[in-house]
Structures are given as C-alpha cells and as structure tokens.
Design an enzyme around this catalytic site. Structure first.
Site, PDB file in Angstrom:
ATOM      1  NE  ARG A   1       0.164  -8.068 -31.329  1.00 18.98           N
ATOM      2  CZ  ARG A   1       0.444  -7.409 -29.993  1.00 18.98           C
ATOM      3  NH1 ARG A   1       0.054  -6.206 -29.972  1.00 18.98           N
ATOM      4  NH2 ARG A   1       1.277  -8.029 -29.218  1.00 18.98           N
TER       5      ARG A   1
ATOM      6  CG  HIS B   1       0.287 -17.356 -33.561  1.00 19.18           C
ATOM      7  ND1 HIS B   1       0.904 -17.696 -34.873  1.00 19.18           N
ATOM      8  CD2 HIS B   1      -1.000 -16.901 -33.784  1.00 19.18           C
ATOM      9  CE1 HIS B   1      -0.312 -17.485 -35.793  1.00 19.18           C
ATOM     10  NE2 HIS B   1      -1.418 -17.098 -35.158  1.00 19.18           N
ATOM     11  CD  GLU B   2       2.824 -12.769 -34.834  1.00 22.97           C
ATOM     12  OE1 GLU B   2       3.143 -11.740 -34.191  1.00 22.97           O
ATOM     13  OE2 GLU B   2       3.359 -13.384 -35.637  1.00 22.97           O
ATOM     14  N   GLY B   3       0.999 -12.500 -29.549  1.00 24.61           N
ATOM     15  CA  GLY B   3       0.291 -11.790 -28.232  1.00 24.61           C
ATOM     16  C   GLY B   3      -0.996 -12.620 -27.957  1.00 24.61           C
TER      17      GLY B   3
END
Lengths: 600, 600
Positions: free
Chosen positions: B298, B441-443
């Site tokens: 993140r 992406h990545e949450g």
C-alpha cells in the site's frame, strides 16, 4: 454491461414533466408534430443507436482507422451506421420540410443525438460534423453554395468538417496563417496546414466539405482578418457532382486516447496541387460565422459529455446490482451470503454521484436546446431575444460543466467496477477515455471560463444575467414543498453571494488591468456552473414532488424518490463545494497569478 | 517531453532539509553508509531508470505482452531492465549485507524505486513484486524456505507474485475458495483459481514464486481460515534449482487500461496437474502474514501514484515553457508575439496544482518510508513502537491520498497540453492511464477509508492518533515565520474540528450500529488525508523559509520561493475543500446510506 443508453423514463420526465416540451406543439413550425411523433422519432433514434452504433463501439476503439496508401481504412460498420443515421432523416432532422427535413425542435434533436453519442461517440462524430458544416452553409452561404452542397450533405452523400486549428494556433485562432489568394475565376487559392481536424479524411462519403478558416492576403491582423471558405475534397459541378480532386490532402492521422473511431487528421492545403476555396459570406467575417457553428458545437460537446457520463452510469449501475462482494460492516458472520455491492454505502455514493452528474448534465443540455427552440420559434419576439441572450450566457456552462462532471462520473463508474473496471474486457474504461476529450475541444474549459467571466456576463449591460436571475426566481418560488424548500433556500443564498462577487469582479474588470480579475476565472466557472446545475436539480425536484403526489405505481414512486434523493445529494454534497470558490474570488486570490515561471 | 523523472533538487530537499535523513547514519545498521553513498545509489537509480526503463515505457504500452502457445511474449527491453535493476543490487537493496544486500534505509530505497516507477511503471512492477514476495518468505518462511527461495529471488533469477484475488472474491478476501489439502510428503495440494495476478506469467526469469492465499480443508470460515503458501511455477530441489513443472498454469491474460507492461493474469492451480504448495508459517495465519506485505504494498502504491503524477507534471511543465499560444487578457495588440502558455494564469494554476499534488505526495510517501526506518532501526524502543503505530494509522492515507491526487495531477497535465495531451503522440495520456490503477489495487480507496475510520483510528486506545497530534504540534509550533504562521493557524483550526468530529464518530461506532457512522468514510479519508498533506506542506514551507534565509544563488531562491508558493496554493486552494467533509461527517449525512436500490 447494459443495453440502456439513456433511461427513457428519465428522458420523458425531463422533456415533458420538467420542460413542457409539448408546449412547442402550439408553435407554427411544429404544428404537424405531436407528442406521438416526438416519441416515435426518439424511439427510432434509440433503436438505431443500439442496433447500428452500439454494436461496433468497442470494435472501432480497438481497431482504429488506419492510413494505408493514402487512404483511410475503417470498419465497414461505421459506414452502415452513418448511412442508417442519414436514411432515418436525422441529418436533416431540424431542417425545413422544403429541404427534406423533419422540422424537429432542437429539444427533440438533442435528445435523439444523445442516444447516438451514448452508443458510440466515435461514429456519431461524422454525422454531427456534417450537420454542423451544413448549418454554416445554410445560414451564411450564397444561393449557389446552398444549392450545390446542402442536398448531398443532408442526404449523407457528402460529409463535412470544421478546419480551424493549426499546429501553432489552437486556442489562439487570431494567429492562424492559412492564406487565401483571390483568383479571377471567383474561387480563392488556399495554402496552409490544419491539425486535429476530425473526420478530415474517411471512407464513408463521396466527398468531404471542409469549412476552413483562412486569411485573405492583406487582411487585418488578428481575429478581424479571418475569412471562411468551403474547400471540398473533390471539386464539384453546378449540380453538386464531385469531379476533379482538389488540392487538400491528408498529411497524417493523429492517434487519440479515445474517440478513436473519429479520425483526427493533419491536412495540408495547396501543397501538391492548387486548392480551390469558395468564400462564404463577406471577407474577414469568418470568425463571426464560425462562432455560430462553434456555439452549437459547444452545446453538442456538453451534451456528449453528459451522455457518455450517463452511459457509464447505466453500466456501473447494472454491474453493482449484479456483483456480489462482501457484507455490511454490521454483519459479523463470515458465513452469511455476500451482498450485491449496491448495498454498500460507498458504492451508493458513487452511483448517486453519477446519477446527479449525468441526469443533472442531461437536464442542463436539454434546457439549452429548449432555449435554442425558444430563440428561433417562440411566438413572442421579446421571449425570442431573451432566450438567445440567456443561451449565450449559459453556453460556456453547458459546454464546460458536463465536460468536467461527465468524466468524473466515468471515473466513478470504473471505481464501482473495481479491478474489472480497469480492464478493456469491460466497457467503462472506454467511456472514461472517450469523455476525456470533452474538456479540451471546442475551446478548452479554461477558455470557456474566460469567455464567461471576461465577456458573456457583461454583454448588453448584463441583460443575460438579469434574465437568468428572473428565470431562477420562478423555480425558487415554486419550491414550496417541505423537501424542496431548504434546497431552494441554500441555492438562493449561494446565488446572492455569487451575484455579489460577480459585481465586485465586474468593477475590477472595468477598472483597469483585467489580468488579476480574470486569473481565477476557472473558479468562477465552477461556482456559476454548480449554481446552474443546482437550479436544474431544483426544477427536477419540484416536478418529482408533483409526480410523487400523483403516482399510482411502485415503479413511479421509486422513480420520483430516486430523483429527490439525487437532488438531495446535489444540494448536500455538490453545491456546498462552491464555498471555496466564493472565498478565492472574493479575495481575488493571487497565488496562481503571482507564481513565477522560474519558481517552478 | 522531458528527461526528468523526479527533480533531484526537490528530492534532496525533502530527504535532507525536511526529513534529516542524514540522522540515520548514526544508527548501527547504516554505519557503513554516508550521505555520499546515499547520493550515489540515488544517482544510479536515476540513471538506470532513464537508460533502461524509460527507454521502452511507451513501446511496452503500445505492444503489450501477448499469450502465444501457452507462453507470454514480451519486449526484450523488459528483461534487460529487470536484469539491470537486479545487477545494480536493488532487489536486495534493503537486505542485510550477509544476504548480499546493501542495508539501505527504506527512505533511500523508496526514493530509488520512485525513479523506476516514474520511468516505467509497467516494467517496475516485476522487481517490486519480487522483493515483496521475498520479504514475506524472509520474515515468515522457515529456514529451508529462506535458503531455497531467497537467493534466486534476490539475485533476479526467480521473480515473485502475490496471488490473493479470486473471480468472486476481490475486496472480500474472507470469501476465497482456493483450497489446500495436506499430503504426507510435507507439501499441500493447491486447487483453485486466481485472477488479476500481476506478473503471474512472464518471460523474464527461470521461475516464478507465487505467494498464494488458500484455505486448508476444515479451516474456520472467513479471514480466520486463510493460510499462506509458496507455489513455484517449477518445483525446486534443495539448492533452489528449478526442475519439474508444478501444476499452476496461465488461464489467460487480462487486458488493462494502463500499466500494460505488467502482465495481469488469470491462474489456475491444480487443474491439469497436481499443484504443490508449501505452507508458510502457521496454518490459518495467512492473512496476518499477507498484511505485512499488503501494508508495504500500500505504501508502494501511494508512492507509485505520487511519482507518476510527478512525471506528468515534469512533462507538462516542460511543454508549458516551450509552447507559444495566445496573449494575456491585458494585451490587446494581435500583432504582439504569442507567449509561452506558462504565462497564462490558468495554466499556472494547473501546474501549481500538479506541483502541490506531486511534491506533497512525495513528501507524504517519504515520510512513511522514514517511519518504517524508525520502526525498525530507531535506537529508542519507545520511538520504534511509536513509529510503527503512526505508520499503521497513516498507511490508508499514504495509499489513498496520492492515488486520488496523482491521477488528478495527470488529468491536469493532459489539460495543459490541450489537444496534444489527448493524443498518444505525447506522453501524458499514458501517465493518466497508468495511474488510474492506483485507486483500485491493494484495497480500493473505499476499503482504505473503512480501514481508517473503522479500525486504524481506534487501535490501542487511539495511541496512533495521539502520536500523530504530538508530531504535528512540533511543526505547527515551528511555523513562526510571517509566511507560515497563518497556514499553521488554519491547519491547527481544521485539525481541532477534525478531532472533534472524530470523537463524535468514535462514540457512534462504539455505541451500536456501525453502518451509519461508516457510511461517509470516504469523506473522512478525504478530510484526514488533506490535513496530513497540509502538514507535509507546512514542514516543507518551514524548511523553505530557512533555506531562503541562507540562499546564496538565484537558483536557490527560485527553488524556495516555488516551495512557498506551492504551500500557499495548498493552504488557499486545497485544505479548505475539507470544510464540506466536516459538515457531512458532523451531520452524519444519510443521503447515500438511505438511497434505495430500487430508486436508482
């Protein structure tokens, strides 16, 4: 992925409940029409758009036009779509019956064209450019020019383009260099280069009619020396039959980020062969003429941006109802079933924002189209004049607001899809790319801001602004329902502050150096635009309250409740963002103006 | 188009004047380093990024990886770049010297990696994924796993991936279905399907090490039943030599809107052949382990978003200085020369906003990297703990703020270029497309908002928040200069209101139904993020005031004046946008929460 281009229920609400389009039927020009003929033509547009335009929207994006051996190769579906549009009579939709037209109101034509752009903006570009060019010839061309070019353009045998921009002169048309030298045979010889000419070459029609800005030798400097010329790809005889190739040629295709189906071309004039051009109207009046087209084109850009936003909203709404993912925060049992993502508050926010932007943009653009109708067909001459002035004032907003918020809607549509939205396997990324053109062409939104704050507000002693304030009062006063009253109040307060800051800016502008007063023109456009769209939402909310009271089905009640919730979203979440603009404008904030080149 | 990836002058200012990175040299782990070695490694990163990554950024976008006969075909330049990155030692840059690493601080590694992403985000994906996967094995793998996999991964013979998402489970990892069945030979048999796996297949390395989340048969439901497995493409012997093909295969490539150089794959496990997986750590602890990687990822996403924003800013700045167009409103003579567009106030606004977003984002991400350094290497154990807690709190902001504002910067870069910006002949449209991945992406950023408001703020009795407030006080108090004082005051006032609304939300959250309190989490993230970045700008402004007082050259003075003007832009134009968030949060506005599915 959904089949719905524009929600027909919403369109009917906007045309008939909010705007009373049926009132147009009282006017001489539309007396052969009825609500049924309006609806039938909308139905036709929707159907042709779905069947003949939407079918190759993705394919034309993936397989864009190619320049091969001096020719442009395109998907055959593009020609089928262009021909279907022409055959259904839309090229001449707004024209007199005597010209083979349908004498449709602008309000209805705009709605129809909305379906084509929503379905496939790239392909829709060709017929739209053709009607815009034809319109210039119709209004400013001489009898012979009209006779020669209009019939083939309105029937789709010839297409049209607008050739303004040059490599060194985009926003600054004053600096164009393309020249026109008179000959003793009546035509001029055109020499120069144009760039970003949409539809400048294609494989759809027998001929292409370029409307070209050029300067006649010895003309005054700047915009006062620009003239308008008809430059056909093939020279034509008196009956409009294309003959010898004219000296305009394709120098190259430009490869765009989106809107790929519409060729974007670099054209050269008079390079290899003499290029004949035919003067339209008077010398040196070209920019004035072109501005008629440009103003219409600006309305068209706004409409396009709104409906591409709308299309992405329709896609992401369908996806959000279908896609299961996760649970509400209050659901702690991991074995409970996953919910459709539309159940998540943040997804609702993204859908509601899209609804507010798309339907708000649509309302704004339909309002603009109605003003065109009123300007040309209202029985009361004073109303005609007022409609024209109000439209003039609102044109930068109608161009810029949807072209700012339509792409925002598409951005949110991608986010609703999540990872899928980022792939070309799903349709929303193309909407987002296509829509990114709209803040740029037909005058960047920065130019629109200067046009509004530097010119439109003050024309005719601000008569346009006064008309606007009167018109808004009608709807503010009508907002007597419990739901709408607080919204009307907040709009009214914001409006008062905006009027005050407008007066201050006006004084600064009159007072001397225009640079500081215009430095934050983009803030002003944001402020003004959101006030106008808040008004559009208040009009819809007022109509929804009436609709709700009379609703007889759940479907109706859901529809009106949705309208009211979207209005609430706009008043709670969007209109307050202008507080920031008011402060910056009031202070004539000089942060940007004072930034120095060498400090970057 | 410019050669500059990240302005080295700015980077040096941020690392040494704002953050005092030299202080790290006092720490045991970095004692063999010096400012010179830091600068040399940054110089190397900048050079390799320009020479080996930037060279094929556009080509790899236009000619994306293809799936041919079960193999992925890629441009040869991608492997050259991957190998150059590995050979320069960056894969092991942060590792112990004993592991062949450079023992570089995270602050320096982050800066270095910034050049690679700015140069070519698609190609940079492969080494970044490899170090992330290696890091998981280093921390949670057993001795044998470390011995087998780390050396080839850190030398670039093997690459790594993260295999989390499944077709029906993206944001909701609790719902993954990939299964792992134990065998009596120590390995597990993995069966299932994963999607959107970046780098899941490629033609760069001898082997690919997938870090796979799966559920062991009989595991608890939800996130508490997830385990982590190493699944190599080729099974390896004890020395790490790849041998027999493992049963993981490429089901298809996904075609993205941007970031095209990084393959995005659908993978199937155990479909055609048995798929061996090796359990990492304890059963059912997989999500906890993966979250270490995820948190680092993140931070990486935020950094990537900031530097892609930065790259677009560099391009559009160069263009704006070069491109002549139009005149100032006060210049009425059409024969006066056209000015570079950077002279127009609205273009300055768009450049200044980009500067504020890019440099503000860079400052935020470097601050995060420094917190990682402090968390792991600060001599005072209490400071280590505090750094860890503050980083935990800020991770959603470091991921989300740059991934919201980096794409905004790229959008403005396109607008500065005008028509040219919309074409693929110029570089900014690719920045814009590449950067659009980062809010997803990545949450997704919506997930980040829930993580912040639903979890991070309240961990350890809100200790992280208390540390944050203390740290901010230091810089607020240091803002004694005439220029900075009013900015500190406005930040301080906004902060107080934010703290108050945070307390109210906290009470609602503790009090019962979390749904209404979390419904506007995205507003909270926007509020919180802009406060943090305002703080980052105050830190820069404080340093710039000092720098200006000591400046000995015009170049220095210009640099510091630019910093101060960008800070002013942030405080006048950006921070005030949170007023709106405060109102919505204070009122727990329920517009979105109460919207009904059937009303859409």
């Amino acid at each position: 992925m959904t089949d719905t281009l524009i929600d027909r229920r919403d369109l009917a609400f906007q045309l008939y409940d909010v705007m009373d389009t049926e009132a147009l039927l009282q006017r001489e020009r539309f007396r052969d029409h009825s609500k049924d003929t309006f609806d039938a033509v909308i139905e036709t547009a929707d159907r042709i758009a779905r069947e003949t335009f939407a079918n190759h929207n993705s394919a034309a994006d993936k397989d864009e036009p190619r320049f091969v051996d001096g020719e442009v190769q395109m998907l055959p579906e593009v020609k089928q779509a262009f021909d279907a549009y022409a055959e259904a009579g839309f090229l001449a939709g707004r024209y007199d019956e005597a010209l083979g037209g349908m004498q449709l109101p602008e309000s209805i034509m705009a709605a129809c064209n909305g379906f084509f752009t929503a379905a496939n903006p790239g392909t829709a570009g060709y017929p739209f450019l053709t009607t815009a060019a034809a319109n210039l010839i119709r209004v400013f061309g001489n009898e012979q020019q009209r006779r020669t070019f209009l019939p083939p353009m309105l029937s789709g045998r010839f297409a049209g383009t607008m050739a303004l921009t040059e490599p060194h002169a985009g926003s600054s048309l004053a600096d164009i260099r393309t020249s026109a030298s008179p000959t003793d045979q009546g035509h001029y010889l055109i020499k120069g280069a144009k760039i970003y000419i949409s539809g400048g070459e294609q494989s759809l029609t027998d001929n292409i009619v370029h409307m070209v800005l050029a300067k006649i030798k010895g003309a005054p400097a700047g915009v006062k020396g620009i003239s308008l010329f008809i430059v056909p790809k093939f020279r034509v005889d008196a009956d409009g039959n294309p003959g010898e190739r004219n000296g305009v040629s394709l120098a190259g295709l430009i490869h765009k980020l989106g809107y790929r189906g519409t060729t974007s071309t670099a054209l050269s004039f008079g390079d290899d062969a003499p290029c004949h051009g035919y003067l339209v109207g008077e010398p040196h009046q070209g920019l004035k003429y072109m501005f008629q087209m440009m103003n219409e084109a600006r309305l068209g850009v706004g409409f396009g941006a709104a409906v591409i936003g709308y299309r992405g909203y329709m896609h992401s709404l369908a996806y959000a109802k279908d896609r299961l993912q996760g649970r509400k925060p209050s659901e702690k049992n991991p074995e409970s079933p996953q919910v459709p993502i539309i159940e998540h508050a943040d997804v609702r926010r993204m859908l509601l924002a899209q609804k507010a932007y798309s339907e708000g943009g649509l309302a704004l653009c339909l309002f603009g189209a109605r003003l065109m109708d009123d300007q040309h067909t209202h029985p009361d001459p004073q109303k005609r004049e007022e409609a024209g002035k109000l439209l003039d004032l609102l044109t930068p907003v109608i161009k810029a607001w949807p072209s700012e918020y339509g792409p925002k809607a598409n951005d949110l549509a991608i986010q609703v899809y999540g990872g899928a939205g980022y792939t070309r396997e799903y349709p929303v990324e193309q909407c987002w790319r296509d829509n990114r053109l709209n803040p740029i062409h037909e005058g960047t939104n920065g130019i629109q801001a200067l046009d509004l704050l530097g010119r439109k507000l003050w024309q005719d002693q601000s008569h346009g602004l006064q008309i606007l304030l009167q018109e808004m009062q009608v709807d503010l006063k009508a907002a007597t329902s419990e739901r709408c009253q607080p919204w009307a109040l907040s709009l009214s307060e914001t409006l008062q502050q905006a009027v005050k800051v407008t007066q201050t800016l006006g004084k600064s502008l009159m007072g001397g150096d225009p640079d500081p007063a215009l430095a934050n023109a983009s803030c002003y456009l944001h402020l003004f635009g959101n006030i106008i769209v808040a008004w559009m939402w208040l009009r819809q909310a007022n109509a929804a309250i009436d609709g709700l009271a009379a609703a007889s089905s759940d479907a109706d009640r859901h529809f009106y409740n949705g309208k009211l919730q979207a209005a609430q979203y706009f008043f709670h979440w969007e209109l307050p963002t202008v507080a920031q603009d008011l402060v910056l404008l009031r202070n004539q904030d000089n942060t940007c103006l004072n930034m120095q080149t060498e400090w970057f």
